[in-house]
Design a protein around this motif. Structure first.
Motif, PDB file in Angstrom:
ATOM      1  N   PHE A  38      36.886  42.748  34.622  1.00 59.57           N
ATOM      2  CA  PHE A  38      37.982  41.785  34.722  1.00 59.57           C
ATOM      3  C   PHE A  38      38.247  41.083  33.393  1.00 59.57           C
ATOM      4  O   PHE A  38      39.387  40.730  33.094  1.00 59.57           O
ATOM      5  CB  PHE A  38      37.742  40.810  35.871  1.00 59.57           C
ATOM      6  CG  PHE A  38      37.827  41.502  37.200  1.00 59.57           C
ATOM      7  CD1 PHE A  38      39.046  41.975  37.668  1.00 59.57           C
ATOM      8  CD2 PHE A  38      36.691  41.748  37.953  1.00 59.57           C
ATOM      9  CE1 PHE A  38      39.137  42.663  38.874  1.00 59.57           C
ATOM     10  CE2 PHE A  38      36.770  42.433  39.160  1.00 59.57           C
ATOM     11  CZ  PHE A  38      37.987  42.896  39.624  1.00 59.57           C
TER      12      PHE A  38
ATOM     13  N   GLN B  88      42.586  37.289  48.527  1.00 61.03           N
ATOM     14  CA  GLN B  88      41.644  38.136  49.289  1.00 61.03           C
ATOM     15  C   GLN B  88      40.188  37.882  48.951  1.00 61.03           C
ATOM     16  O   GLN B  88      39.326  38.675  49.268  1.00 61.03           O
ATOM     17  CB  GLN B  88      41.977  39.617  49.102  1.00 61.03           C
ATOM     18  CG  GLN B  88      41.524  40.262  47.794  1.00 61.03           C
ATOM     19  CD  GLN B  88      42.505  40.084  46.651  1.00 61.03           C
ATOM     20  OE1 GLN B  88      43.232  39.105  46.603  1.00 61.03           O
ATOM     21  NE2 GLN B  88      42.532  41.020  45.719  1.00 61.03           N
ATOM     22  N   LYS B  89      39.913  36.751  48.301  1.00 66.98           N
ATOM     23  CA  LYS B  89      38.526  36.425  47.976  1.00 66.98           C
ATOM     24  C   LYS B  89      38.099  35.246  48.860  1.00 66.98           C
ATOM     25  O   LYS B  89      38.217  35.341  50.054  1.00 66.98           O
ATOM     26  CB  LYS B  89      38.388  36.164  46.480  1.00 66.98           C
ATOM     27  CG  LYS B  89      39.050  37.251  45.594  1.00 66.98           C
ATOM     28  CD  LYS B  89      38.292  38.569  45.536  1.00 66.98           C
ATOM     29  CE  LYS B  89      39.045  39.676  44.860  1.00 66.98           C
ATOM     30  NZ  LYS B  89      38.743  39.920  43.483  1.00 66.98           N
TER      31      LYS B  89
ATOM     32  N   ILE C 198      39.121  33.838  40.267  1.00 65.91           N
ATOM     33  CA  ILE C 198      39.535  34.591  41.454  1.00 65.91           C
ATOM     34  C   ILE C 198      38.394  34.725  42.467  1.00 65.91           C
ATOM     35  O   ILE C 198      38.619  34.628  43.659  1.00 65.91           O
ATOM     36  CB  ILE C 198      40.186  35.933  41.032  1.00 65.91           C
ATOM     37  CG1 ILE C 198      41.475  35.614  40.253  1.00 65.91           C
ATOM     38  CG2 ILE C 198      40.486  36.814  42.257  1.00 65.91           C
ATOM     39  CD1 ILE C 198      42.270  36.795  39.758  1.00 65.91           C
ATOM     40  N   THR C 199      37.168  34.896  41.991  1.00 63.41           N
ATOM     41  CA  THR C 199      36.040  34.862  42.936  1.00 63.41           C
ATOM     42  C   THR C 199      35.191  33.597  42.747  1.00 63.41           C
ATOM     43  O   THR C 199      34.008  33.580  43.057  1.00 63.41           O
ATOM     44  CB  THR C 199      35.132  36.106  42.795  1.00 63.41           C
ATOM     45  OG1 THR C 199      34.943  36.377  41.401  1.00 63.41           O
ATOM     46  CG2 THR C 199      35.710  37.315  43.486  1.00 63.41           C
TER      47      THR C 199
ATOM     48  N   THR D 126      33.292  39.520  38.573  1.00 65.52           N
ATOM     49  CA  THR D 126      32.943  40.172  39.836  1.00 65.52           C
ATOM     50  C   THR D 126      32.317  41.555  39.648  1.00 65.52           C
ATOM     51  O   THR D 126      31.497  41.983  40.456  1.00 65.52           O
ATOM     52  CB  THR D 126      34.211  40.288  40.713  1.00 65.52           C
ATOM     53  OG1 THR D 126      34.914  39.039  40.640  1.00 65.52           O
ATOM     54  CG2 THR D 126      33.880  40.577  42.149  1.00 65.52           C
TER      55      THR D 126
ATOM     56  N   ARG E  23      40.401  43.422  31.625  1.00 64.84           N
ATOM     57  CA  ARG E  23      41.782  43.375  32.131  1.00 64.84           C
ATOM     58  C   ARG E  23      42.581  42.258  31.488  1.00 64.84           C
ATOM     59  O   ARG E  23      43.732  42.449  31.090  1.00 64.84           O
ATOM     60  CB  ARG E  23      41.774  43.220  33.656  1.00 64.84           C
ATOM     61  CG  ARG E  23      43.187  43.223  34.231  1.00 64.84           C
ATOM     62  CD  ARG E  23      43.196  43.218  35.741  1.00 64.84           C
ATOM     63  NE  ARG E  23      42.488  44.363  36.282  1.00 64.84           N
ATOM     64  CZ  ARG E  23      42.272  44.563  37.589  1.00 64.84           C
ATOM     65  NH1 ARG E  23      42.732  43.695  38.469  1.00 64.84           N
ATOM     66  NH2 ARG E  23      41.615  45.611  38.006  1.00 64.84           N
TER      67      ARG E  23
ATOM     68  N   ASP F  85      39.788  32.658  34.884  1.00 64.39           N
ATOM     69  CA  ASP F  85      40.012  33.531  36.042  1.00 64.39           C
ATOM     70  C   ASP F  85      38.975  33.123  37.071  1.00 64.39           C
ATOM     71  O   ASP F  85      37.797  33.449  36.949  1.00 64.39           O
ATOM     72  CB  ASP F  85      39.848  34.994  35.592  1.00 64.39           C
ATOM     73  CG  ASP F  85      39.697  35.973  36.754  1.00 64.39           C
ATOM     74  OD1 ASP F  85      39.675  35.535  37.924  1.00 64.39           O
ATOM     75  OD2 ASP F  85      39.585  37.185  36.479  1.00 64.39           O
TER      76      ASP F  85
ATOM     77  N   CYS G  92      33.525  33.860  37.536  1.00 67.54           N
ATOM     78  CA  CYS G  92      32.594  34.859  38.046  1.00 67.54           C
ATOM     79  C   CYS G  92      33.155  36.221  37.661  1.00 67.54           C
ATOM     80  O   CYS G  92      34.271  36.557  38.061  1.00 67.54           O
ATOM     81  CB  CYS G  92      32.451  34.741  39.562  1.00 67.54           C
ATOM     82  SG  CYS G  92      31.723  36.208  40.331  1.00 67.54           S
TER      83      CYS G  92
ATOM     84  N   MET H  35      46.938  36.301  36.551  1.00 63.21           N
ATOM     85  CA  MET H  35      46.354  36.398  35.204  1.00 63.21           C
ATOM     86  C   MET H  35      47.469  36.639  34.184  1.00 63.21           C
ATOM     87  O   MET H  35      47.489  36.060  33.092  1.00 63.21           O
ATOM     88  CB  MET H  35      45.334  37.552  35.150  1.00 63.21           C
ATOM     89  CG  MET H  35      44.090  37.309  36.002  1.00 63.21           C
ATOM     90  SD  MET H  35      43.132  38.831  36.302  1.00 63.21           S
ATOM     91  CE  MET H  35      42.199  38.949  34.781  1.00 63.21           C
TER      92      MET H  35
ATOM     93  N   GLN I  18      36.240  34.636  32.697  1.00 64.82           N
ATOM     94  CA  GLN I  18      36.059  34.664  34.145  1.00 64.82           C
ATOM     95  C   GLN I  18      35.058  33.558  34.513  1.00 64.82           C
ATOM     96  O   GLN I  18      34.113  33.324  33.748  1.00 64.82           O
ATOM     97  CB  GLN I  18      35.462  36.016  34.594  1.00 64.82           C
ATOM     98  CG  GLN I  18      36.453  37.131  34.839  1.00 64.82           C
ATOM     99  CD  GLN I  18      37.337  37.448  33.646  1.00 64.82           C
ATOM    100  OE1 GLN I  18      36.883  37.541  32.516  1.00 64.82           O
ATOM    101  NE2 GLN I  18      38.617  37.615  33.901  1.00 64.82           N
TER     102      GLN I  18
ATOM    103  N   THR J 187      49.071  40.101  43.580  1.00 68.49           N
ATOM    104  CA  THR J 187      47.607  40.057  43.628  1.00 68.49           C
ATOM    105  C   THR J 187      47.117  39.126  42.523  1.00 68.49           C
ATOM    106  O   THR J 187      47.917  38.595  41.730  1.00 68.49           O
ATOM    107  CB  THR J 187      46.973  41.456  43.437  1.00 68.49           C
ATOM    108  OG1 THR J 187      47.151  41.869  42.079  1.00 68.49           O
ATOM    109  CG2 THR J 187      47.555  42.489  44.390  1.00 68.49           C
ATOM    110  N   GLY J 188      45.823  38.967  42.432  1.00 69.37           N
ATOM    111  CA  GLY J 188      45.236  38.061  41.446  1.00 69.37           C
ATOM    112  C   GLY J 188      45.622  38.404  40.017  1.00 69.37           C
ATOM    113  O   GLY J 188      45.838  37.510  39.190  1.00 69.37           O
ATOM    114  N   SER J 189      45.730  39.697  39.730  1.00 68.70           N
ATOM    115  CA  SER J 189      46.079  40.109  38.364  1.00 68.70           C
ATOM    116  C   SER J 189      47.445  39.578  37.953  1.00 68.70           C
ATOM    117  O   SER J 189      47.686  39.318  36.767  1.00 68.70           O
ATOM    118  CB  SER J 189      46.061  41.635  38.244  1.00 68.70           C
ATOM    119  OG  SER J 189      44.809  42.122  38.641  1.00 68.70           O
TER     120      SER J 189
HETATM  121  C1  LIG Z   1      39.568  40.516  42.416  1.00 67.16           C
HETATM  122  C2  LIG Z   1      39.578  39.988  41.039  1.00 67.16           C
HETATM  123  C3  LIG Z   1      40.743  40.005  40.248  1.00 67.16           C
HETATM  124  C4  LIG Z   1      42.096  40.425  40.691  1.00 67.16           C
HETATM  125  O1  LIG Z   1      42.244  41.575  41.311  1.00 67.16           O
HETATM  126  P1  LIG Z   1      43.581  41.919  42.105  1.00 67.16           P
HETATM  127  O2  LIG Z   1      43.228  43.254  42.621  1.00 67.16           O
HETATM  128  O3  LIG Z   1      44.695  41.928  41.155  1.00 67.16           O
HETATM  129  O4  LIG Z   1      43.750  40.885  43.172  1.00 67.16           O
HETATM  130  C5  LIG Z   1      40.674  39.452  38.990  1.00 67.16           C
HETATM  131  N1  LIG Z   1      39.548  38.893  38.521  1.00 67.16           N
HETATM  132  C6  LIG Z   1      38.418  38.849  39.238  1.00 67.16           C
HETATM  133  C7  LIG Z   1      37.228  38.182  38.650  1.00 67.16           C
HETATM  134  C8  LIG Z   1      38.403  39.381  40.525  1.00 67.16           C
HETATM  135  O5  LIG Z   1      37.288  39.321  41.257  1.00 67.16           O
END
Ligand SMILES: *Cc1c(COP(=O)(O)O)cnc(C)c1O
Length: 398
Positions: A99, A201-202, A178-179, A150, A102, A176, A148, A77, A146, A72-74
């Motif tokens: 995020f 998934q974004k 991701i979005t 999220t 995280r 990051d 964005c 990271m 980030q 996943t995105g994490s």
């Molecule tokens: C969705 C998201 C993530 C990663 O989430 P995963 O559940 O690991 O895919 C990280 N950063 C942002 C800003 C996100 O929107």
């Protein structure tokens, strides 16, 4: 409990997923995902991977390789941290929501000392804040931010921060995105971003399960001396394998094949159109929110997602559940300090005009049902009709 449309044999109401990830898939992508499995060490798949890797560069707007992790995105990271830093290194982590927290925690897990630059939720960090954090912590080797955030639907000024950091050879700017990739402009090379990560998934319009990472030349320079433990996440063998049109580990074949399709709307001129469409949906959503007499939560609203601040007497969790059960629309609530207070509506993925207007309508109807007095059904009709017309008008110019 299953959602109503899946429980009943026939119910002619479309399920609408309006979350900031996961997102609705385009039918072409779904079809691709359903194809029979092939082995990843085949000329057929290698040609597909080669195509994906070259389109990814166009999507990230970089001449450096963009690599794929089956995570996943994490995971991406974490990869960003272990591929560029060493234990005891210091970094500045912008924390303006979940995020940001995280990324700071991931750095900490590897013994990297994260100086937290705390920004009130819903606000964007300023370049001056970054500048003074660097002055306070001159040994910092990276700024983590980030594009964005999220969790609060807030966009940070990435271009301006990148401009500040560009001349500092000893500091990496890690974003990051991701979005952000596919939802807002983020030309990696032009702006001078050192590490960009994203997830499937974004805006990539795929199921959850793969992530992306690109390193600038400067960041590759850091890789050589970075001492964080790494094996699975090491990008060096991955990069070498990619040069032979292969992945170092097994490829996520179905995801990569689907990505090849999705990237057609995320590279070249189509990328600008996809971003413009997302920005349009976000703008119209914000307008609809204010016409309903409500406020947008963020002071620097992002295009990927809109956070709606709810009246104090209405529970966000209950409203969200009601909208899902009664109207088959999935929205997201808030987390931590925002729990029960906001609704978040994503603008990512295969969202057609009527999905957006149905989402706004469902929010309005649910609010009325919860006793909200600032709108009635008639006014709501005008708001959604107006939104539909504007979407249609912008579509004409595609
Ligand atoms: C969705 C998201 C993530 C990663 O989430 P995963 O559940 O690991 O895919 C990280 N950063 C942002 C800003 C996100 O929107």
């Amino acid at each position: 409990m299953l959602l109503k449309p899946f429980r009943k044999a026939f119910q002619f109401r479309k399920y609408r997923l309006l979350a900031p990830g996961p997102v609705p898939l385009h039918p072409k992508v779904q079809k691709e995902l359903a194809k029979p499995m092939i082995h990843h060490r085949t000329p057929e798949f290698e040609a597909c991977l080669a195509s994906v890797l070259s389109k990814l560069k166009l999507c990230f707007k970089t001449s450096e390789p963009v690599m794929i992790h089956a995570s996943t995105g994490s995971g991406a990271m974490e990869s960003a941290i272990v591929n560029t830093l060493s234990p005891d290194d210091e970094v500045i982590a912008v924390v303006s929501g979940k995020f940001g927290e995280r990324w700071a925690k991931i750095a900490g897990a590897y013994g990297v000392k994260a100086h937290i630059l705390e920004v009130p939720w819903g606000e964007a960090v300023t370049v001056a804040q970054i500048d003074s954090a660097l002055a306070r912590h001159p040994r910092s080797k990276a700024v983590l931010c980030q594009a964005c955030e999220t969790s609060t639907a807030t966009a940070h000024p990435i271009r301006e921060i990148a401009a500040l950091l560009r001349s500092r050879k000893e500091v990496l700017f890690m974003v990051d995105a991701i979005t952000a990739i596919g939802a807002m402009p983020l030309p990696m090379d032009e702006w001078g971003i050192d590490v960009v990560v994203s997830g499937s998934q974004k805006a990539f319009m795929l199921p959850t399960g793969i992530s992306f990472i690109a390193l600038s030349k400067k960041a590759w320079g850091f890789h050589a001396s970075a001492k964080c433990p790494r094996y699975y996440w090491d990008l060096k063998p991955e990069k070498a394998a990619n040069e032979k049109q292969q992945s170092f580990f097994s490829s996520a074949v179905s995801h990569v094949r689907a990505l090849n399709i999705a990237l057609d709307s995320l590279s070249g001129p189509a990328l600008e159109r996809t971003i413009a469409r997302t920005e349009k949906m976000a703008k119209l959503s914000r307008e609809a929110v204010s016409e309903m007499g409500l406020q947008v939560y963020s002071k620097a609203p992002a295009s990927a997602v809109t956070a709606i601040l709810l009246p104090e007497n209405i529970s966000g969790e209950k409203l969200r559940d009601h909208i899902e059960k009664k109207y088959s629309v999935t929205l997201m609530g808030g987390q931590d300090q925002l729990k029960d207070k906001i609704l978040r509506m994503g603008h990512l993925g295969f969202i057609e005009d009527n999905d957006l207007s149905a989402g706004i309508e469902a929010i309005g109807l649910a609010l009325i049902e919860f006793g909200y007095a600032n709108i009635d059904r008639k006014k709501l009709k005008t708001i959604t009709a107006n939104l539909s017309n504007q979407l249609k008008a912008s579509r004409g110019k595609d």
